[in-house]
Design a protein around this motif. Structure first.
Motif, PDB file in Angstrom:
ATOM      1  N   GLN A 207       1.061  -1.124  -0.182  1.00 19.54           N
ATOM      2  CA  GLN A 207       0.172  -0.156  -0.012  1.00 19.54           C
ATOM      3  C   GLN A 207       0.773   1.299   0.081  1.00 19.54           C
ATOM      4  O   GLN A 207       1.867   1.589   1.005  1.00 19.54           O
ATOM      5  N   VAL A 208       0.741   1.986  -1.042  1.00 16.43           N
ATOM      6  CA  VAL A 208       1.509   3.060  -1.295  1.00 16.43           C
ATOM      7  C   VAL A 208       0.455   4.267  -1.601  1.00 16.43           C
ATOM      8  O   VAL A 208      -0.267   4.189  -2.524  1.00 16.43           O
ATOM      9  N   LEU A 209       0.488   5.233  -0.545  1.00 21.43           N
ATOM     10  CA  LEU A 209      -0.380   6.492  -1.028  1.00 21.43           C
ATOM     11  C   LEU A 209       0.124   7.476  -1.576  1.00 21.43           C
ATOM     12  O   LEU A 209       1.411   7.984  -1.199  1.00 21.43           O
ATOM     13  N   ILE A 210      -0.252   8.072  -2.773  1.00 19.91           N
ATOM     14  CA  ILE A 210       0.457   9.166  -3.566  1.00 19.91           C
ATOM     15  C   ILE A 210       0.256  10.491  -2.826  1.00 19.91           C
ATOM     16  O   ILE A 210      -0.939  10.991  -2.910  1.00 19.91           O
ATOM     17  N   SER A 211       1.436  10.976  -2.027  1.00 23.73           N
ATOM     18  CA  SER A 211       1.033  12.279  -1.574  1.00 23.73           C
ATOM     19  C   SER A 211       1.318  13.344  -2.293  1.00 23.73           C
ATOM     20  O   SER A 211       0.554  14.598  -2.067  1.00 23.73           O
ATOM     21  N   THR A 212       2.395  13.600  -3.226  1.00 22.99           N
ATOM     22  CA  THR A 212       2.458  14.700  -4.046  1.00 22.99           C
ATOM     23  C   THR A 212       2.795  14.113  -5.333  1.00 22.99           C
ATOM     24  O   THR A 212       3.106  12.843  -5.864  1.00 22.99           O
ATOM     25  N   ILE A 213       2.634  14.948  -6.681  1.00 25.72           N
ATOM     26  CA  ILE A 213       3.029  14.690  -8.038  1.00 25.72           C
ATOM     27  C   ILE A 213       4.251  15.563  -8.527  1.00 25.72           C
ATOM     28  O   ILE A 213       4.191  16.873  -8.134  1.00 25.72           O
ATOM     29  N   ARG A 221       4.530  12.054 -15.544  1.00 24.40           N
ATOM     30  CA  ARG A 221       4.277  12.249 -13.940  1.00 24.40           C
ATOM     31  C   ARG A 221       5.105  11.306 -13.219  1.00 24.40           C
ATOM     32  O   ARG A 221       5.308  10.048 -13.500  1.00 24.40           O
ATOM     33  N   ILE A 222       5.431  11.777 -11.905  1.00 23.05           N
ATOM     34  CA  ILE A 222       6.184  11.062 -10.975  1.00 23.05           C
ATOM     35  C   ILE A 222       5.404  11.043  -9.555  1.00 23.05           C
ATOM     36  O   ILE A 222       5.260  12.246  -9.110  1.00 23.05           O
ATOM     37  N   GLY A 223       4.933   9.969  -9.171  1.00 25.40           N
ATOM     38  CA  GLY A 223       4.079   9.989  -7.715  1.00 25.40           C
ATOM     39  C   GLY A 223       5.158   9.926  -6.742  1.00 25.40           C
ATOM     40  O   GLY A 223       6.163   9.148  -6.725  1.00 25.40           O
ATOM     41  N   ILE A 279       8.044   7.364  -7.938  1.00 31.60           N
ATOM     42  CA  ILE A 279       7.563   6.207  -9.044  1.00 31.60           C
ATOM     43  C   ILE A 279       7.287   6.977 -10.209  1.00 31.60           C
ATOM     44  O   ILE A 279       6.529   8.182 -10.489  1.00 31.60           O
ATOM     45  N   SER A 280       7.771   6.182 -11.254  1.00 32.51           N
ATOM     46  CA  SER A 280       7.627   6.980 -12.702  1.00 32.51           C
ATOM     47  C   SER A 280       6.975   5.459 -13.621  1.00 32.51           C
ATOM     48  O   SER A 280       7.104   4.656 -13.328  1.00 32.51           O
TER      49      SER A 280
END
Ligand code: GDP
Length: 596
Positions: A207-213, A221-223, A279-280
Motif C-alpha cells: 500500500q502506497v499513498l501518493i502524496s505529491t506529484i 508524472r512522478i508520484g 515512482i515513474s
C-alpha cells in the motif's frame, strides 16, 4: 513491524528562519556535500515567488544518512495550503522539526502547519536557530514557542518536546546553550532517538499513498509517497486505485522506482515499509491514489482534495501591450500551459468558456491564482486576467455559503487602526491581537474570501510597504451579507480608441488589466494620461459602451480617438458601480493629478 533504519521528518519554518541553511548543514555533515559551490545551490526554495511572498509553495524532499539510518527530510509548504498538501505531506512523517529564529520568534504563518502536525499526533522537536545573532533571545523565544503550542492545544507529551539550539550558518547545534559548539550531531541524535521509526505490516500487501506529484517533461508524472505496508517493486503488476472513484482500478507496472538520497533521487529495485519513494511509468497516477497489491485492493483513507474557492478568466492578448516587444501567445499556448499546471496542482481547475481565447481558472483563494499568474508571466506568457470571483455554494437547506479565509497581519503599530477598519469594512472579524517582535502588532481576522479580493495592493499602500499579510482558506460559511465599499472619488476614466476603461490605479498588480467582455483596454491610453508609467496600473476596471473600432496598437488607438479625461459624472455613465473597490491614497493622488 518497525523500520528502524528509517526516520521521516518534516521541517516547519517561517521563510528566512534558516531551513535551507540547516538542511545544507545536515547534508554536509553526512558527507553528501563537499564542494562549497554545491552547498550554495539552494534547492529547497527554488521558487523565487516563495521567497518574495514569504511562503513555501511546493514540498521538496531531501535524505541524509546518519549512523546507517536514512533520514528523509520533507519541506512543508508554508501557511499557504492550496490543496490539502500540508496534511498529505505530514502523513508521510512521524515527527516535525519546528525551526524558529532566535530573534524573531515563532511567526503566525507557521501556525497552520504546526496545528496540523499536532492534530496528527506527530512528535515535535523545537530548534531555535541563529543563536549566533547578537540580538538572539533564545530563552524568551522558547517561552513564545511553548505559549504557541499551548494555544494550539498541544498534548502534554508534545509540550514536553526536546528543545535544541542551532546556528545553521555556523554549522552546529547544541542540546544546551552552554555546550561547546561542534557540529550538527545533536540534531541527528534527537531525530534518531525521539522521532519514532515508521511502522507497517510487511505481510499485508503493498500500500502506497501518493502524496505529491512531480512532473518532468521527459518522464511525465512522478508520484511521490510513503510505503505504508508491504513493499513495492519495479516491473511487478500492481493496482492503481483511483482516489475519486475507488471502483476504478487499473493494473499498472512501476517502470522506475527511486528513493531520495541527498538532494537527488537514486534508482532502486524495491522499497519497503516507511520508505519514501518516487515512482515513474504510470501516466495516470494522481494525488490521493493508492498503489496496492492486486490480491488485496484496499485504498488508504485520505482527506478529500479541497475544492476551488475563487475563479478568474485568463485571456490571450490579441495584440502586444503598448511599449513592449510583442510577445504573442495563442490561445493554444495558454491552454497548454494551464493544463500542464494541472499535472502537479490538484486544487486548480481549468475550464473552457464560450470564447476560445478565454479560459476560466479556479483555485484556492486569490493568492493561489496570483502565484500562478506571476509564475506564468515570469516565463514570458502575456495574458489578461479578469477580476477574481468567489465560488459560492449552497448547504442542504439552500442557504448561500461563501469561502472564508483567515488573514494574519503583521504591521507597525501605527497602521493597525487603519487595517482593522479596512478589514472590518470588508466583513473581516478580528479574532486576535498581540505584540510581535520589532514593535509590530499582529492581527488575526476571519474574513470572506471576497473581502480579500484586490486588498493586497491597498494593504501595501496603507502600511507603506511595511505590512505582512498572509491568508489561508478556512471553510465555507453562511454568506456574510453585502460589502459596502466606499465609492466616492474612486473613479478614473479614460476614453480611447477602442473602449472606455475606468479603474483604480495602484503600483501593485503591475500590468494587470481587467477588461470587459470581448474588448480590450490599451495600456498606452492609460499611461498616456498619467505620464509616469511606473505609477500606473489599472487595478479594477470594466468597460461598457464600447465602440467598434479595433486598433492594432495603443498608438493607433490613441490617434483614432485621443484619450480624454471624463468628469466623475461622465465616467459614472460608463461604470458598473458594483464593481468598484474602495479608494487608496495612491489612486486618489493620481486621480487628482489627472483631473487637475
Ligand atoms: P529559509 O528561507 O528558511 O530556507 O532560510 P535560509 O536558510 O535561506 O536562511 C535565510 C537567511 O538567514 C540567510 O541569509 C542565511 O544565511 C541566514 N541564516 C541561516 N541560518 C543562520 C544562522 O544560524 N545564523 C545567522 N546569523 N544567520 C543564518
Amino acid at each position: 513491524t518497525k523500520r528502524n533504519d528509517v526516520r521521516n521528518v518534516a521541517i516547519i519554518a517561517h521563510v528566512d528562519h534558516g531551513k535551507t541553511t540547516l538542511v545544507d548543514g545536515l547534508l554536509r555533515q553526512s558527507g553528501i556535500f563537499r564542494a562549497n559551490q554545491e552547498v550554495q545551490d539552494r534547492v529547497m526554495d527554488s521558487n523565487a515567488i516563495e521567497r518574495e511572498r514569504g511562503i513555501t509553495i511546493l514540498s521538496k524532499n531531501t535524505a541524509v544518512n546518519y549512523k546507517g539510518t536514512k533520514i528523509n527530510i520533507i519541506d512543508t509548504p508554508g501557511h499557504a495550503d492550496f490543496g490539502g498538501e500540508v496534511e498529505r505531506v505530514l502523513k508521510m512523517v512521524n515527527g516535525v522539526i519546528l525551526l524558529v529564529d532566535a530573534f524573531e520568534g515563532p511567526m503566525p504563518q507557521t501556525k497552520f502547519v504546526l496545528q496540523k502536525a499536532l492534530d496528527l499526533d506527530l512528535k515535535v522537536i523545537v530548534c531555535i536557530n541563529k543563536i549566533d545573532r547578537p540580538e538572539a533571545r533564545p530563552a524568551e523565544v522558547i517561552d513564545e514557542v511553548l505559549e504557541l503550542l499551548m494555544d494550539l492545544n498541544a498534548s502534554d507529551e508534545q509540550l514536553d518536546c526536546p528543545f535544541l539550539y542551532a546556528s545553521a550558518k555556523g554549522g552546529f547545534a547544541l542540546d544546551n546553550l552552554e555546550d561547546e559548539p561542534k557540529d550538527m550531531t545533536p540534531i541527528f541524535e534527537t531525530i534518531l532517538n525521539y522521532i519514532p521509526a515508521p511502522e507497517g505490516d510487511p505481510d499485508k500487501g503493498t500500500q502506497v499513498l501518493i502524496s505529491t506529484i512531480d512532473y518532468n517533461e521527459y518522464v511525465g508524472r512522478i508520484g511521490v509517497g510513503k510505503v505504508d505496508n508491504g513493499k513495492i517493486k519495479i516491473n511487478e503488476d500492481i493496482l492503481l486505485l483511483n482516489h475519486h472513484d475507488p471502483q476504478k482500478q487499473e493494473r499498472v507496472k512501476v517502470s522506475k522506482l527511486y528513493e531520495f538520497e541527498g538532494l537527488n533521487k537514486a534508482e532502486v529495485q524495491e522499497a519497503g515499509i516507511g520508505s519514501i519513494v518516487a515512482i515513474s511509468g504510470i501516466p495516470d497516477i494522481r494525488i490521493g491514489d493508492t498503489l496496492c497489491d492486486p490480491s488485496n485492493p484496499e485504498a488508504i483513507p485520505f482527506q478529500k482534495i479541497s475544492e476551488p474557492t475563487i475563479s478568474m478568466n485568463f485571456m490571450v492578448n490579441d495584440s502586444p501591450m503598448a511599449g513592449q516587444e510583442g510577445k504573442y501567445i495563442t490561445s493554444r499556448h495558454l491552454r497548454d500551459r494551464l493544463y500542464r499546471e494541472l499535472n502537479t496542482d490538484v486544487s486548480l481547475r481549468v475550464e473552457d468558456t464560450k470564447t476560445p481565447e478565454c479560459l476560466k481558472v479556479s483555485g484556492r483563494g486569490e493568492l493561489h491564482l496570483s502565484v500562478l499568474i506571476e509564475n506564468m508571466r515570469r516565463e514570458g506568457y502575456e495574458f489578461a486576467v479578469s477580476k477574481a470571483e468567489v465560488l459560492y455554494k449552497a448547504d442542504e437547506r439552500g442557504r448561500k455559503l461563501e469561502p472564508m479565509e483567515i488573514a494574519y497581519v503583521d504591521v507597525p503599530e501605527e497602521f493597525s487602526g487603519t487595517v482593522i477598519q479596512r478589514l472590518s469594512e470588508r466583513k473581516g472579524e478580528l479574532q486576535g491581537m498581540s505584540q510581535a517582535s520589532g514593535g509590530n502588532t499582529r492581527l488575526e481576522f476571519e474574513i470572506p474570501s471576497r473581502g480579500l479580493i484586490g486588498f493586497r495592493g491597498d494593504f501595501m499602500t496603507m502600511t507603506k510597504g511595511q505590512g505582512i499579510l498572509n491568508t489561508t482558506f478556512d471553510d465555507y460559511a453562511p454568506y456574510k451579507g453585502d460589502i459596502k465599499y466606499r465609492k466616492q472619488g474612486s473613479l478614473i476614466a479614460f476614453e480611447g480608441g477602442t473602449s472606455v476603461a475606468y479603474g483604480l490605479f495602484s503600483a501593485q498588480d503591475r500590468g494587470t488589466l481587467f477588461i470587459g467582455p470581448g474588448e480590450k483596454v490599451y495600456a498606452g491610453m492609460v499611461i498616456g494620461q498619467c505620464g509616469k508609467a511606473e505609477d500606473v496600473e489599472l487595478n479594477v476596471c470594466k468597460t461598457k459602451h464600447l465602440t467598434n473600432t479595433r486598433s492594432s496598437s495603443a498608438d493607433e488607438a490613441l490617434k483614432l480617438t485621443p484619450p480624454r479625461v471624463l468628469s466623475l459624472e461622465q465616467a459614472l455613465e460608463f461604470i458598473d458601480t458594483d464593481e468598484l473597490l474602495e479608494v487608496t491614497p495612491k489612486s486618489l493622488r493620481i486621480r487628482k493629478r489627472i483631473l487637475d
